[in-house]
Design a protein around this motif. Structure first.
Motif, PDB file in Angstrom:
ATOM      1  N   ARG A   1       0.846  -1.197   0.000  1.00 50.18           N
ATOM      2  CA  ARG A   1       0.000   0.000   0.000  1.00 50.18           C
ATOM      3  C   ARG A   1       0.875   1.238   0.000  1.00 50.18           C
ATOM      4  N   LYS A   2       0.438   2.210  -0.732  1.00 48.57           N
ATOM      5  CA  LYS A   2       1.165   3.477  -0.758  1.00 48.57           C
ATOM      6  C   LYS A   2       0.862   4.247   0.515  1.00 48.57           C
ATOM      7  N   ARG A   3       1.889   4.866   1.076  1.00 50.07           N
ATOM      8  CA  ARG A   3       1.710   5.662   2.286  1.00 50.07           C
ATOM      9  C   ARG A   3       1.139   7.018   1.907  1.00 50.07           C
ATOM     10  N   ARG A   4       0.253   7.522   2.762  1.00 48.24           N
ATOM     11  CA  ARG A   4      -0.296   8.852   2.514  1.00 48.24           C
ATOM     12  C   ARG A   4       0.758   9.886   2.838  1.00 48.24           C
ATOM     13  N   HIS A   5       0.717  10.975   2.121  1.00 50.94           N
ATOM     14  CA  HIS A   5       1.629  12.092   2.384  1.00 50.94           C
ATOM     15  C   HIS A   5       1.188  12.796   3.661  1.00 50.94           C
ATOM     16  N   ARG A   6       2.112  13.043   4.549  1.00 50.70           N
ATOM     17  CA  ARG A   6       1.799  13.730   5.796  1.00 50.70           C
ATOM     18  C   ARG A   6       2.182  15.200   5.635  1.00 50.70           C
ATOM     19  N   THR A   7       1.218  16.083   5.850  1.00 49.71           N
ATOM     20  CA  THR A   7       1.472  17.511   5.713  1.00 49.71           C
ATOM     21  C   THR A   7       2.294  17.999   6.892  1.00 49.71           C
ATOM     22  N   ILE A   8       3.363  18.688   6.600  1.00 52.60           N
ATOM     23  CA  ILE A   8       4.176  19.299   7.649  1.00 52.60           C
ATOM     24  C   ILE A   8       3.930  20.800   7.560  1.00 52.60           C
ATOM     25  N   PHE A   9       3.316  21.332   8.615  1.00 47.75           N
ATOM     26  CA  PHE A   9       2.939  22.741   8.620  1.00 47.75           C
ATOM     27  C   PHE A   9       4.118  23.601   9.044  1.00 47.75           C
ATOM     28  N   THR A  10       4.217  24.770   8.432  1.00 49.06           N
ATOM     29  CA  THR A  10       5.252  25.725   8.844  1.00 49.06           C
ATOM     30  C   THR A  10       4.798  26.404  10.137  1.00 49.06           C
ATOM     31  N   ASP A  11       5.732  27.069  10.804  1.00 46.59           N
ATOM     32  CA  ASP A  11       5.391  27.793  12.038  1.00 46.59           C
ATOM     33  C   ASP A  11       4.337  28.860  11.769  1.00 46.59           C
ATOM     34  N   GLU A  12       4.454  29.541  10.626  1.00 44.25           N
ATOM     35  CA  GLU A  12       3.493  30.589  10.280  1.00 44.25           C
ATOM     36  C   GLU A  12       2.091  30.003  10.067  1.00 44.25           C
ATOM     37  N   GLN A  13       2.027  28.858   9.388  1.00 40.86           N
ATOM     38  CA  GLN A  13       0.731  28.214   9.165  1.00 40.86           C
ATOM     39  C   GLN A  13       0.108  27.780  10.494  1.00 40.86           C
ATOM     40  N   LEU A  14       0.926  27.175  11.356  1.00 39.82           N
ATOM     41  CA  LEU A  14       0.417  26.737  12.659  1.00 39.82           C
ATOM     42  C   LEU A  14      -0.064  27.911  13.498  1.00 39.82           C
ATOM     43  N   GLU A  15       0.671  28.998  13.452  1.00 37.96           N
ATOM     44  CA  GLU A  15       0.273  30.182  14.225  1.00 37.96           C
ATOM     45  C   GLU A  15      -1.076  30.704  13.739  1.00 37.96           C
ATOM     46  N   ALA A  16      -1.248  30.795  12.414  1.00 33.15           N
ATOM     47  CA  ALA A  16      -2.513  31.278  11.850  1.00 33.15           C
ATOM     48  C   ALA A  16      -3.661  30.311  12.197  1.00 33.15           C
ATOM     49  N   LEU A  17      -3.405  29.019  12.093  1.00 33.63           N
ATOM     50  CA  LEU A  17      -4.428  28.024  12.414  1.00 33.63           C
ATOM     51  C   LEU A  17      -4.805  28.096  13.891  1.00 33.63           C
ATOM     52  N   GLU A  18      -3.808  28.163  14.767  1.00 30.62           N
ATOM     53  CA  GLU A  18      -4.080  28.237  16.215  1.00 30.62           C
ATOM     54  C   GLU A  18      -4.821  29.525  16.574  1.00 30.62           C
ATOM     55  N   ASN A  19      -4.440  30.649  15.957  1.00 36.84           N
ATOM     56  CA  ASN A  19      -5.125  31.917  16.244  1.00 36.84           C
ATOM     57  C   ASN A  19      -6.601  31.830  15.892  1.00 36.84           C
ATOM     58  N   LEU A  20      -6.904  31.235  14.738  1.00 36.12           N
ATOM     59  CA  LEU A  20      -8.304  31.091  14.351  1.00 36.12           C
ATOM     60  C   LEU A  20      -9.011  30.108  15.277  1.00 36.12           C
ATOM     61  N   PHE A  21      -8.299  29.073  15.708  1.00 33.81           N
ATOM     62  CA  PHE A  21      -8.904  28.095  16.623  1.00 33.81           C
ATOM     63  C   PHE A  21      -9.292  28.751  17.948  1.00 33.81           C
ATOM     64  N   GLN A  22      -8.497  29.728  18.400  1.00 33.32           N
ATOM     65  CA  GLN A  22      -8.829  30.439  19.642  1.00 33.32           C
ATOM     66  C   GLN A  22     -10.103  31.261  19.466  1.00 33.32           C
ATOM     67  N   GLU A  23     -10.335  31.740  18.248  1.00 40.65           N
ATOM     68  CA  GLU A  23     -11.553  32.526  17.964  1.00 40.65           C
ATOM     69  C   GLU A  23     -12.776  31.621  17.823  1.00 40.65           C
ATOM     70  N   THR A  24     -12.624  30.547  17.047  1.00 41.87           N
ATOM     71  CA  THR A  24     -13.747  29.652  16.799  1.00 41.87           C
ATOM     72  C   THR A  24     -13.249  28.232  16.597  1.00 41.87           C
ATOM     73  N   LYS A  25     -13.934  27.290  17.224  1.00 40.82           N
ATOM     74  CA  LYS A  25     -13.566  25.879  17.089  1.00 40.82           C
ATOM     75  C   LYS A  25     -14.125  25.285  15.798  1.00 40.82           C
ATOM     76  N   TYR A  26     -15.170  25.912  15.255  1.00 41.08           N
ATOM     77  CA  TYR A  26     -15.845  25.408  14.055  1.00 41.08           C
ATOM     78  C   TYR A  26     -15.961  26.508  12.998  1.00 41.08           C
ATOM     79  N   PRO A  27     -14.875  26.833  12.299  1.00 43.33           N
ATOM     80  CA  PRO A  27     -14.978  27.873  11.262  1.00 43.33           C
ATOM     81  C   PRO A  27     -15.801  27.374  10.073  1.00 43.33           C
ATOM     82  N   ASP A  28     -16.565  28.285   9.476  1.00 46.22           N
ATOM     83  CA  ASP A  28     -17.358  27.891   8.309  1.00 46.22           C
ATOM     84  C   ASP A  28     -16.448  27.743   7.089  1.00 46.22           C
ATOM     85  N   VAL A  29     -17.006  27.216   6.025  1.00 42.70           N
ATOM     86  CA  VAL A  29     -16.197  26.906   4.846  1.00 42.70           C
ATOM     87  C   VAL A  29     -15.549  28.171   4.257  1.00 42.70           C
TER      88      VAL A  29
END
Length: 146
Positions: free
Chosen positions: A49-77
């Motif tokens: 079986r082929k292994r799935r590619h694992r996304t490695i997030f940059t620090d900037e991406q993680l910071e933006a994702l975490e900041n939005l997570f602090q605002e809302t746990k369920y962001p709309d599309v």
């Protein structure tokens, strides 16, 4: 000569050696020159079986994702798409990140509430068995013996 396309296929269409070769490789191979071991290894490579590619997030991406997570746990599309464009990710990756982050958040909440419950129980039992209390219990035991 049809060599069968399924992994480990043994049937009337299987090669004499019983090891199927991926059809994509047939034009590039002279199967007759391969040993049984080589054919088995080739089949194992094809079947693995082929292994799935694992996304490695940059620090900037993680910071933006975490900041939005602090605002809302369920962001709309729309919010997810906007963030995805901002941090150069696919919206699906942002969606999965939020799903996993919510699971982590719930686990942390559950373990911290369990820890506080355990600490509360420990405090109650240790206060019941404080040194002063133990001394009093010891004296009353001695009194009852005499």
């Amino acid at each position: 000569m049809n060599l069968g396309l399924r992994c480990g296929y043994e049937g009337p269409r299987a090669p004499v050696l019983g090891v199927p070769v991926p059809h994509q490789m047939m034009p590039y191979m002279n199967v007759g020159t391969l040993s049984r071991t080589e054919l088995q290894l080739l089949n194992q490579l094809h079947c693995r079986r082929k292994r799935r590619h694992r996304t490695i997030f940059t620090d900037e991406q993680l910071e933006a994702l975490e900041n939005l997570f602090q605002e809302t746990k369920y962001p709309d599309v729309g919010t997810r798409e906007q963030l995805a464009r901002k941090v150069h990710l696919r919206e699906e990756k942002v969606e999965v990140w939020f799903k996993n982050r919510r699971a982590k958040w719930r686990r942390q909440k559950r373990s911290s509430s369990e820890e506080s419950e355990n600490a509360e129980k420990w405090n109650k039992t240790s206060s019941k068995a404080s040194p002063e209390k133990r001394e009093e219990e010891g004296k009353s035991d001695l009194d009852s013996d005499s």
